[in-house]
Design a protein around this motif. Sequence first.
Motif, PDB file in Angstrom:
ATOM      1  N   ILE A  45      -1.905   1.306  -4.552  1.00  0.00           N
ATOM      2  CA  ILE A  45      -1.190   0.129  -4.597  1.00  0.00           C
ATOM      3  C   ILE A  45      -0.165   0.396  -5.490  1.00  0.00           C
ATOM      4  O   ILE A  45      -0.071   0.821  -6.402  1.00  0.00           O
ATOM      5  CB  ILE A  45      -1.751  -1.036  -5.220  1.00  0.00           C
ATOM      6  CG1 ILE A  45      -3.351  -1.179  -4.174  1.00  0.00           C
ATOM      7  CG2 ILE A  45      -1.223  -2.465  -5.056  1.00  0.00           C
ATOM      8  CD1 ILE A  45      -3.263  -1.449  -2.691  1.00  0.00           C
ATOM      9  N   TRP A 103     -10.555   1.332 -12.618  1.00  0.00           N
ATOM     10  CA  TRP A 103      -9.476   1.725 -12.139  1.00  0.00           C
ATOM     11  C   TRP A 103      -8.826   2.977 -12.662  1.00  0.00           C
ATOM     12  O   TRP A 103      -8.815   3.357 -13.948  1.00  0.00           O
ATOM     13  CB  TRP A 103      -8.286   0.570 -12.351  1.00  0.00           C
ATOM     14  CG  TRP A 103      -9.018  -1.037 -12.073  1.00  0.00           C
ATOM     15  CD1 TRP A 103      -9.658  -1.579 -13.014  1.00  0.00           C
ATOM     16  CD2 TRP A 103      -9.210  -1.478 -10.820  1.00  0.00           C
ATOM     17  NE1 TRP A 103      -9.964  -2.766 -12.144  1.00  0.00           N
ATOM     18  CE2 TRP A 103      -9.773  -2.596 -10.811  1.00  0.00           C
ATOM     19  CE3 TRP A 103      -8.556  -1.020  -9.310  1.00  0.00           C
ATOM     20  CZ2 TRP A 103      -9.792  -3.334  -9.602  1.00  0.00           C
ATOM     21  CZ3 TRP A 103      -8.597  -1.854  -8.250  1.00  0.00           C
ATOM     22  CH2 TRP A 103      -9.137  -3.060  -8.538  1.00  0.00           C
ATOM     23  N   LYS A 139       0.737  -1.056   0.080  1.00  0.00           N
ATOM     24  CA  LYS A 139      -0.014  -0.150   0.117  1.00  0.00           C
ATOM     25  C   LYS A 139       1.020   1.196   0.006  1.00  0.00           C
ATOM     26  O   LYS A 139       1.656   1.221   0.626  1.00  0.00           O
ATOM     27  CB  LYS A 139      -0.918  -0.080   1.183  1.00  0.00           C
ATOM     28  CG  LYS A 139      -1.983  -1.020   1.057  1.00  0.00           C
ATOM     29  CD  LYS A 139      -3.199  -0.711   2.194  1.00  0.00           C
ATOM     30  CE  LYS A 139      -2.584  -1.309   3.477  1.00  0.00           C
ATOM     31  NZ  LYS A 139      -3.774  -1.414   4.721  1.00  0.00           N
ATOM     32  N   TYR A 186      -5.402  -5.780  -4.769  1.00  0.00           N
ATOM     33  CA  TYR A 186      -5.908  -4.719  -3.832  1.00  0.00           C
ATOM     34  C   TYR A 186      -6.540  -5.400  -2.810  1.00  0.00           C
ATOM     35  O   TYR A 186      -6.615  -4.771  -1.605  1.00  0.00           O
ATOM     36  CB  TYR A 186      -6.852  -4.028  -4.907  1.00  0.00           C
ATOM     37  CG  TYR A 186      -7.579  -2.970  -3.659  1.00  0.00           C
ATOM     38  CD1 TYR A 186      -7.054  -1.613  -3.642  1.00  0.00           C
ATOM     39  CD2 TYR A 186      -8.752  -3.174  -3.028  1.00  0.00           C
ATOM     40  CE1 TYR A 186      -7.738  -0.536  -3.116  1.00  0.00           C
ATOM     41  CE2 TYR A 186      -9.461  -2.226  -2.303  1.00  0.00           C
ATOM     42  CZ  TYR A 186      -8.830  -0.943  -2.301  1.00  0.00           C
ATOM     43  OH  TYR A 186      -9.788   0.036  -1.605  1.00  0.00           O
ATOM     44  N   CYS A 235      -5.283   2.335  -8.242  1.00  0.00           N
ATOM     45  CA  CYS A 235      -6.258   2.464  -7.215  1.00  0.00           C
ATOM     46  C   CYS A 235      -7.772   1.986  -7.681  1.00  0.00           C
ATOM     47  O   CYS A 235      -7.748   2.163  -9.194  1.00  0.00           O
ATOM     48  CB  CYS A 235      -6.378   3.755  -6.218  1.00  0.00           C
ATOM     49  SG  CYS A 235      -6.909   5.159  -7.282  1.00  0.00           S
TER      50      CYS A 235
END
Length: 490
Positions: free
Chosen positions: A351, A378, A346, A410, A365
Amino acid sequence: MKQKPVILLNIDSLMSEPLEVATQTGHAPALQFLMEKGSYIPNMVSSFPTMSVTIDSSLLTGTYADKHHVPGLNWFDDSRKEIINYGTGFRETLRLGMRRSVHNMLYRLNNEHLSSDVTTIYEDLANMGIPSASINSFVYRGNTPKRLHVPRLLSTLTRFEDGEWTTNATSILSLGLFSKLRPRGFTLQIAAGNYKYTARELRHLIRRKQLPGFTFCIFQDLDARIHFRGPMDIKGIAKIDREIQKTLNMYPSWEEALNRNVWMVMGDNGHSPTGASYRKFVIDLRKTLKKYRIGRIDRPVHKKDQIVLCVNQRMAYIYILDKNLSLSEVSEQLKNDPRIDIIARKDGDFIHVTSGMREGSLHYCPTGEYTDEYRQTWSMEGNPELLDLHVINNNELFYGDYPDALARVYSVLHSHSGRFIVVNAKPGCDFKAQSTPFHLGGAAHGSLHKQESLVPLVIAGTTEKPLFPRMVDMKELVLRLNCQRDNSRI
């Protein structure tokens, strides 16, 4: 019209290629019959990591690990500073504490770890007044309080007072020696039954005309065979097929079995063949990260420990306990090993993905201008090749070697609290830490790769299919079939 009962047979580690070979060469006539009479989907996407308890939790809740909170077979509870292990191998389990691992698997998995914010198929069906059966599955949470018993000789392996505990389960539950449908049923496996025991429990329900709206059965034996023999184990499929033949033979004809029930057969994860050389194919994370103080599994975490390792065969969690140690520093250290193909962590709301095999990085993300093949959107910048992503017209995303990679990576990074990195081994390689089992010259799973992520699904007795070919879409299918039953009563 009364809706048919739904029977889902989950064959642990069933893969499409050996299944097709087995049916085409006459080794699996029952599975061949179901495939010919129904629908066959060879590329169902499993969860991540591709480990049993995470997969079953995803199937039964219709969510990935960021929602159901069962991150793997081996993970670290940051709030309690302890490793949670559900039984990864005898040596590792013994060093962690047999009683603790057994308690995690039999009780805490369903009553503490599986999130109360999600519901299982069993719970949803019970709320509709439809009973369910769970046979041989460690993820069994339902709405019915059950008193389970540990045989006296085994009671020392558990933390239950007088060898008994109460848990919320399905109305019909079979779990090895702890809960049996047949009073005289016996299995040498303590916590679950072998493939013959599982089939006999199912046939017991059919013989007594007690099939509920949904029955979930797990045949576990094939997985152990493949770990040692490699993925193309046709003999293991043939053995389970013979039990399915006996089950179909209980009806006047196999066609009548389809008229009376919906039959589904699926795998849960695939396997990647592993190399035979320890030096080349076993990634010992203790050596990769030898400059740091790594916690030992046979004692509680010390204040001086900087890192804890939790290996799930070809995937691993690396927990950073030292607040002065950055995730980026450890990630850079991991990049020195070219056998690690994905290194993810993270980074704020994003990510961050790097690799020991490929150059560059990828930030992404949820929600943005790119739409993938599962209609998820995304935001993304960087090198898409790190996750083998293919972008075509109008920002459409398609997955290559890592199916549904964006959602699955994720999900694991949001599956539980703590500062940690997720690593994925390239095909042929296995991760190792202290006492971790590995599989030289055989096969292993756990990773994001398509070899372990894509499994077959056979559906016969209905024309209905899941909305998308993913494990997380199976719950909606089962509920849809049973809603037809519910609506037929109105």
